[in-house]
Structures are given as C-alpha cells and as structure tokens.
Motif scaffolding. Structure first.
Motif, PDB file in Angstrom:
ATOM      1  N   UNK A  27       0.810  -1.215   0.000  1.00  0.00           N
ATOM      2  CA  UNK A  27       0.000   0.000   0.000  1.00  0.00           C
ATOM      3  C   UNK A  27       0.845   1.268   0.000  1.00  0.00           C
ATOM      4  N   UNK A  28       2.009   1.206   0.606  1.00  0.00           N
ATOM      5  CA  UNK A  28       2.888   2.370   0.674  1.00  0.00           C
ATOM      6  C   UNK A  28       4.313   1.905   0.426  1.00  0.00           C
ATOM      7  N   UNK A  29       5.046   2.676  -0.369  1.00  0.00           N
ATOM      8  CA  UNK A  29       6.448   2.354  -0.629  1.00  0.00           C
ATOM      9  C   UNK A  29       7.194   3.646  -0.932  1.00  0.00           C
ATOM     10  N   UNK A  30       8.438   3.678  -0.542  1.00  0.00           N
ATOM     11  CA  UNK A  30       9.323   4.800  -0.869  1.00  0.00           C
ATOM     12  C   UNK A  30       9.352   4.920  -2.393  1.00  0.00           C
ATOM     13  N   UNK A  31       9.014   6.076  -2.925  1.00  0.00           N
ATOM     14  CA  UNK A  31       8.815   6.259  -4.370  1.00  0.00           C
ATOM     15  C   UNK A  31       9.989   5.791  -5.226  1.00  0.00           C
ATOM     16  N   UNK A  32      11.230   6.158  -4.912  1.00  0.00           N
ATOM     17  CA  UNK A  32      12.334   5.669  -5.755  1.00  0.00           C
ATOM     18  C   UNK A  32      12.463   4.145  -5.742  1.00  0.00           C
ATOM     19  N   UNK A  33      12.194   3.537  -4.577  1.00  0.00           N
ATOM     20  CA  UNK A  33      12.227   2.075  -4.495  1.00  0.00           C
ATOM     21  C   UNK A  33      11.121   1.468  -5.341  1.00  0.00           C
ATOM     22  N   UNK A  34       9.916   2.015  -5.254  1.00  0.00           N
ATOM     23  CA  UNK A  34       8.791   1.515  -6.052  1.00  0.00           C
ATOM     24  C   UNK A  34       9.111   1.615  -7.534  1.00  0.00           C
ATOM     25  N   UNK A  35       9.724   2.693  -7.946  1.00  0.00           N
ATOM     26  CA  UNK A  35      10.111   2.858  -9.350  1.00  0.00           C
ATOM     27  C   UNK A  35      11.119   1.792  -9.772  1.00  0.00           C
ATOM     28  N   UNK A  36      12.036   1.439  -8.875  1.00  0.00           N
ATOM     29  CA  UNK A  36      13.020   0.390  -9.170  1.00  0.00           C
ATOM     30  C   UNK A  36      12.318  -0.960  -9.349  1.00  0.00           C
ATOM     31  N   UNK A  37      11.381  -1.288  -8.460  1.00  0.00           N
ATOM     32  CA  UNK A  37      10.644  -2.547  -8.578  1.00  0.00           C
ATOM     33  C   UNK A  37       9.909  -2.570  -9.917  1.00  0.00           C
ATOM     34  N   UNK A  38       9.226  -1.502 -10.241  1.00  0.00           N
ATOM     35  CA  UNK A  38       8.487  -1.427 -11.491  1.00  0.00           C
ATOM     36  C   UNK A  38       9.407  -1.607 -12.689  1.00  0.00           C
ATOM     37  N   UNK A  39      10.539  -0.931 -12.667  1.00  0.00           N
ATOM     38  CA  UNK A  39      11.476  -1.002 -13.798  1.00  0.00           C
ATOM     39  C   UNK A  39      12.049  -2.398 -13.987  1.00  0.00           C
ATOM     40  N   UNK A  40      12.155  -3.173 -12.900  1.00  0.00           N
ATOM     41  CA  UNK A  40      12.796  -4.476 -12.997  1.00  0.00           C
ATOM     42  C   UNK A  40      11.832  -5.660 -12.960  1.00  0.00           C
ATOM     43  N   UNK A  41      10.545  -5.392 -12.907  1.00  0.00           N
ATOM     44  CA  UNK A  41       9.589  -6.503 -12.930  1.00  0.00           C
ATOM     45  C   UNK A  41       8.462  -6.281 -13.920  1.00  0.00           C
ATOM     46  N   UNK A  42       8.536  -5.228 -14.652  1.00  0.00           N
ATOM     47  CA  UNK A  42       7.479  -4.947 -15.622  1.00  0.00           C
ATOM     48  C   UNK A  42       8.050  -4.850 -17.027  1.00  0.00           C
TER      49      UNK A  42
END
Length: 105
Positions: free
Chosen positions: A88-103
């Motif tokens: 539900x909540x994530x540090x924005x730069x970390x969330x962007x990293x997850x998105x970039x590496x799993x999408x």
C-alpha cells in the motif's frame, strides 16, 4: 502500477535458489528474498513441523499471473502456498526500481 509482495515456501535451499533464479531470469520480479522459517501445519490429516525457506518476491500486480505460473513450474510441493499481498505504501524511488525491474521496464 500496483506493487505486490508474493510469498511461497519450500523445504530445501536448492529449490528456493532454483525458483528465485528462474523468476529473475524471466524478469518477473525485481528481487527475491529468502528467509529460514519453521512451519507448523496440517497436511493429509497429520500435524507437521519442519524448517522451510520462505521466498518473498517483489513485483508488480500485472506480473502476478506469469510469476505464479513460473513458481508452480519449478515448485516441488504437491500443493504450494503461493499468495500475494498488496504494497500500500512504498518509498517512491524504491517503487520505481521494482516497477522497472519486474514490468519489462
């Protein structure tokens, strides 16, 4: 894009490593963390207690179906526990990293 924390467990480190590598090779998660746990559960009418390895996959919601299929393809259990919890909540730069590496990013 929604982030997920996806979980499963296996009995052997070799199985955990094999699943983690397959998922990362396919770009289905940005990270897989392994933790040693001890599980108590009921299986086929018996109480069981054993050490397991918990795998935590960090991924995007739109990758869940493919991730689950990859986990099932490499999982040794007859009935693997595979489930996801929304982040539900994530540090924005970390969330962007997850998105970039799993999408496929």
């Amino acid at each position: 894009m929604d982030l997920l924390a996806v979980f499963t467990t296996v009995a052997r480190r070799e199985d955990a490593d094999r699943i983690a590598q397959a998922v990362l090779d396919q770009g289905l998660a940005a990270c897989v963390q392994l933790s040693t746990i001890h599980s108590h559960y009921l299986w086929q009418g018996k109480r069981c207690s054993e050490n397991e390895i918990r795998l935590l996959f960090k991924t995007c919601a739109d990758r869940y179906a493919a991730l689950e299929a990859a986990i099932r393809a490499h999982h040794p259990y007859e009935l693997p526990a595979i489930y996801a919890l929304p982040v539900q909540h994530a540090h924005a730069p970390y969330a962007e990293w997850v998105i970039a590496h799993s999408a496929g990013g």
